[in-house]
Design an enzyme around this catalytic site. Structure first.
Site, PDB file in Angstrom:
ATOM      1  N   LYS A  52      83.146 -91.794  71.685  1.00 53.21           N
ATOM      2  CA  LYS A  52      83.660 -91.682  70.355  1.00 53.21           C
ATOM      3  C   LYS A  52      85.137 -92.332  70.360  1.00 53.21           C
ATOM      4  CE  LYS A  52      80.177 -88.651  68.525  1.00 53.21           C
ATOM      5  NZ  LYS A  52      79.948 -87.534  67.761  1.00 53.21           N
ATOM      6  N   GLN A  96      82.400 -81.545  66.651  1.00 55.82           N
ATOM      7  CA  GLN A  96      80.987 -81.819  67.760  1.00 55.82           C
ATOM      8  C   GLN A  96      80.141 -80.654  67.847  1.00 55.82           C
ATOM      9  OE1 GLN A  96      80.355 -84.923  68.677  1.00 55.82           O
ATOM     10  NE2 GLN A  96      78.465 -84.223  69.893  1.00 55.82           N
ATOM     11  N   ASP A 119      80.686 -87.606  59.604  1.00 52.75           N
ATOM     12  CA  ASP A 119      79.241 -87.221  60.330  1.00 52.75           C
ATOM     13  C   ASP A 119      78.240 -87.072  59.327  1.00 52.75           C
ATOM     14  OD1 ASP A 119      79.027 -86.859  62.787  1.00 52.75           O
ATOM     15  OD2 ASP A 119      79.998 -85.121  62.749  1.00 52.75           O
TER      16      ASP A 119
HETATM   17  N1  GUN Z   1      75.823 -83.405  68.350  1.00 50.58           N
HETATM   18  C1  GUN Z   1      74.946 -84.303  68.453  1.00 50.58           C
HETATM   19  N2  GUN Z   1      75.091 -85.396  67.614  1.00 50.58           N
HETATM   20  C2  GUN Z   1      76.086 -85.053  66.946  1.00 50.58           C
HETATM   21  C3  GUN Z   1      76.839 -86.018  65.939  1.00 50.58           C
HETATM   22  O1  GUN Z   1      76.468 -86.871  65.507  1.00 50.58           O
HETATM   23  N3  GUN Z   1      77.934 -85.389  65.317  1.00 50.58           N
HETATM   24  C4  GUN Z   1      78.375 -84.166  65.733  1.00 50.58           C
HETATM   25  N4  GUN Z   1      79.445 -83.565  65.409  1.00 50.58           N
HETATM   26  N5  GUN Z   1      77.833 -83.536  66.796  1.00 50.58           N
HETATM   27  C5  GUN Z   1      76.781 -84.100  67.068  1.00 50.58           C
END
Ligand code: GUN
Length: 293
Positions: A52, A96, A119
């Site tokens: 990211k 996350q 998100d």
């Molecule tokens: N864990 C797995 N996929 C995601 C996501 O798209 N966003 C976040 N914040 N955590 C995750």
């Protein structure tokens, strides 16, 4: 059979984002800024967050990575969320997941200002998405929609089966595929651990979206000839031949299923890059205050 190349599609979309950011900056606008909170050292989460941050650079965004050890208290984490909510330089941020067991993920998600929730996990964004209002849509389902769109795949009136009912993928995916739009307008069935006749239901699917986290779950006998198969699975499977000791396995037995499909996503290189690309799109929207003032 055509491979749905998420890596190439995401690269093209990120270039478009970077070009738009250049224009924004040239016009004296603000550089979009994404912050990410990472708790602990889970290998998968480390990789996702690193990707990211890398993508932010490719798009011309500013990014900030905030790390906590997995001993962090819920109170400390909530205090950081509150700080980011009020930081005018931060357009959007993510925490996350998964979080350590002693922290309530729902509480943390709800503490995020929905206007910065890139998100799309906050109940306000989930609710707005479900009735088709402008909002941050969660990245994996949105990435899948972008991929279907990029390849001009017909969805209207098609039978779409979603395997899995998680809040992050299955539920929003099913919802988006039935929205009155393109991609969408599909007839959607959601299957989960308590569903009966899974094989027979899957055999009816024109579009099969699999998000179970069970490597190789979908076998050739479950797939209708000519189906579009989207594999969201990314389980780390031990592999001594690899330098890092594992490989990523999808939920679909790719080798035997692929020859039956009209389109299929590879793992890796399918849904994964599209997910990150959608997060970048949401961050750009957050920077432009596109959905919320
Ligand atoms: N864990 C797995 N996929 C995601 C996501 O798209 N966003 C976040 N914040 N955590 C995750």
């Amino acid at each position: 059979m055509t491979l749905l190349d998420g890596k190439a599609t995401a690269a093209a979309i990120k270039q478009e984002i970077a070009a738009e950011v250049e224009q924004i900056l040239a016009a004296g606008g603000k550089q979009p800024h994404l912050a990410a909170i990472l708790v602990g050292h889970d290998g998968g989460s480390e990789t996702y967050v690193a990707n990211k941050v890398k993508s932010c650079a490719e798009c011309g965004f500013k990014s900030t990575l905030i790390r906590f050890e997995d001993t962090v208290t819920e109170e400390e984490l909530l205090a950081k969320v509150e700080e980011l909510n009020h930081d005018d330089d931060v357009d959007g941020f993510i925490v996350q997941l998964p979080l350590p067991k002693h922290i309530d993920e729902e509480k943390v998600t709800e503490a995020i200002d929905y206007r910065k929730d890139v998100d799309g996990f906050h109940p306000i964004n989930v609710g707005r998405m479900s009735i088709g209002l402008p909002c941050f849509v969660s990245a994996t389902p949105n990435g899948i929609l972008q991929l279907l769109k990029h390849y001009n795949i017909e969805t209207s009136g098609k039978k779409c089966v979603v395997l899995g009912r998680s809040n992050i993928v299955g539920k929003p995916m099913a919802n988006l595929m039935m929205q009155k739009s393109y991609p969408g307008d599909a007839t959607v069935t959601v299957l989960h651990s308590h569903s009966k006749n899974i094989k027979e239901e899957c055999q009816q699917a024109d579009i099969l979206i699999v998000a179970m986290g069970k490597p190789g779950f979908v076998t050739e006998d479950m797939v209708k000839p000519g189906a579009v198969v989207i594999d969201v699975g990314t389980t780390r499977v031990p592999d001594a031949t690899r330098k890092n000791g594992f490989r990523l396995s999808g939920d679909v037995d790719f080798e035997h299923v692929a020859p039956k499909c009209s389109y299929i996503t590879p793992v890796p290189g399918g849904v994964g890059p599209m997910t990150i690309c959608s997060l970048m799109k949401n961050t750009l929207s957050a920077g432009k205050k596109e959905f919320y003032k």
